[in-house]
Write a protein that holds these residues in place. Structure first.
Motif, PDB file in Angstrom:
ATOM      1  N   TYR A 145       0.830  -1.210   0.000  1.00  0.00           N
ATOM      2  CA  TYR A 145       0.000   0.000   0.000  1.00  0.00           C
ATOM      3  C   TYR A 145       0.864   1.259   0.000  1.00  0.00           C
ATOM      4  O   TYR A 145       0.562   2.235  -0.706  1.00  0.00           O
ATOM      5  N   GLN A 146       1.945   1.236   0.774  1.00  0.00           N
ATOM      6  CA  GLN A 146       2.834   2.396   0.838  1.00  0.00           C
ATOM      7  C   GLN A 146       3.487   2.673  -0.514  1.00  0.00           C
ATOM      8  O   GLN A 146       3.658   3.826  -0.905  1.00  0.00           O
ATOM      9  N   ARG A 147       3.857   1.604  -1.229  1.00  0.00           N
ATOM     10  CA  ARG A 147       4.557   1.760  -2.507  1.00  0.00           C
ATOM     11  C   ARG A 147       3.613   1.989  -3.687  1.00  0.00           C
ATOM     12  O   ARG A 147       3.902   2.776  -4.576  1.00  0.00           O
ATOM     13  N   GLU A 148       2.469   1.275  -3.684  1.00  0.00           N
ATOM     14  CA  GLU A 148       1.615   1.256  -4.872  1.00  0.00           C
ATOM     15  C   GLU A 148       0.196   1.773  -4.637  1.00  0.00           C
ATOM     16  O   GLU A 148      -0.591   1.861  -5.593  1.00  0.00           O
ATOM     17  N   GLY A 149      -0.127   2.057  -3.381  1.00  0.00           N
ATOM     18  CA  GLY A 149      -1.452   2.572  -3.082  1.00  0.00           C
ATOM     19  C   GLY A 149      -2.527   1.496  -3.135  1.00  0.00           C
ATOM     20  O   GLY A 149      -2.245   0.304  -3.163  1.00  0.00           O
ATOM     21  N   LEU A 150      -3.799   1.938  -3.187  1.00  0.00           N
ATOM     22  CA  LEU A 150      -4.926   1.016  -3.184  1.00  0.00           C
ATOM     23  C   LEU A 150      -4.927   0.127  -4.426  1.00  0.00           C
ATOM     24  O   LEU A 150      -5.339  -1.028  -4.377  1.00  0.00           O
ATOM     25  N   TRP A 151      -4.470   0.679  -5.545  1.00  0.00           N
ATOM     26  CA  TRP A 151      -4.407  -0.096  -6.784  1.00  0.00           C
ATOM     27  C   TRP A 151      -3.477  -1.301  -6.613  1.00  0.00           C
ATOM     28  O   TRP A 151      -3.764  -2.392  -7.090  1.00  0.00           O
ATOM     29  N   GLY A 152      -2.352  -1.097  -5.935  1.00  0.00           N
ATOM     30  CA  GLY A 152      -1.397  -2.187  -5.718  1.00  0.00           C
ATOM     31  C   GLY A 152      -1.949  -3.277  -4.828  1.00  0.00           C
ATOM     32  O   GLY A 152      -1.711  -4.462  -5.066  1.00  0.00           O
TER      33      GLY A 152
END
Length: 307
Positions: A145-152
């Motif tokens: 989540y920290q790196r890619e957000g909700l999409w990740g």
């Protein structure tokens, strides 16, 4: 009580089937140019030798955590859909199962993402190695989540939806057909073996119907583990996989999946059946078909979907 039985049955299924799932994922996503494993047995032996028996249970936390939520969704959607449809027919079982499979993807997809990332962690490394990217399943999802957000966190949602919707429908349909065909009675001494057989075979049928999609889902969810992304989407992953490995790519890990499918469904169903028999000693099934809610409990496989 149906809900509690489903949770217990799902937990039993995860414990029995997770090692097979780890082998399946490793085989599905390994490099075609430099494969680490020659087949199912070699993969199993390599994991035990390099990472100990605990290596087979990597990523088990996420499917265990999601059991309650997935069961709640499946029970509610499947039961309400059957009531809306009105009749307990094979086609209605398929439709109700498909609806339940589609809705539970909201929980299933992030859980399977964390499971896949945890299972791939430390691939090919000695068990003495201390290098770990993720501490546990929650830490894995938090870092993604920290790196890619909700999409990740929802990576692979479309493929999960494509797999789970027909997969749950096929499971409910095949289980309904098998239990009707076997026609066991409460006093039948072979009632439980018949139920176990029906559940196990339904799980196998369900996996066979959607397995190619599962291969693509696993590759998309494992993509980017080392910080490098290979695929831009479903079609790109499918095209590149076929170009490099041919159509046989869609059977990668199938052996371990089918070996897992039967005991997982058998363990799940046995747990559900024995628990309900214990708490409902004065109630007996009229035939070998449990109520629609009972069917839903059988769907839990860390596939959780499910299957």
């Amino acid at each position: 009580m149906d809900f509690v039985a489903g949770c217990l049955g799902g937990a039993a299924g995860v414990l029995v089937g997770h090692p097979f799932d780890t082998v399946k994922v490793r085989l599905q996503v390994q490099s075609a140019d430099k494969p680490l494993y020659r087949g199912t047995l070699h993969c199993f032996q390599s994991i035990v030798r390099q990472e100990s028996m605990l290596g087979l249970y990597k990523g088990i936390g996420s499917p265990m955590m999601g059991l309650t939520f997935i069961n709640a969704i499946v029970f509610g959607v499947q039961g309400n859909t059957m009531r809306l449809l009105g009749q307990d027919t094979p086609i209605n079982q398929f439709l109700a199962g498909a609806a339940a499979g589609a809705i539970q993807c909201i929980i299933c997809c992030p859980i399977e993402l964390a499971k896949t990332r945890m299972q791939m962690q430390g691939t090919g490394e000695k068990k003495s190695s201390t290098r770990k990217v993720y501490k546990n399943s929650l830490d894995c999802l938090a870092r993604i989540y920290q790196r890619e957000g909700l999409w990740g966190v929802n990576r692979g949602m479309v493929t999960t939806l494509i797999r789970e919707t027909p997969g749950f429908g096929v499971y409910f349909l095949s289980y309904d057909v098998l239990t009707r065909s076997l026609g066991c009675e409460p006093e039948d001494p072979y009632m439980i073996p018949k139920l176990l057989f029906a559940g196990g075979m339904s799980g196998i049928t369900s996996w066979l119907s959607t397995y190619p999609v599962d291969v693509i889902k696993s590759r998309l969810q494992a993509d980017g583990v080392g910080g490098k992304f290979q695929y831009s989407g479903i079609m790109d992953c499918t095209r590149k996989s076929i170009e490099r490995e041919g159509w046989r790519v869609f059977t990668r890990g199938l052996t371990s999946t089918l070996l897992r499918a039967f005991p997982v469904n058998a363990a799940t169903f046995a747990t559900v059946t024995l628990f309900l028999m214990y708490v409902r000693q004065e109630e007996g099934p009229k035939d070998c078909e449990p109520a629609p809610q009972h069917h839903a409990a059988l769907q839990q496989q860390v596939q959780p979907s499910s299957l």
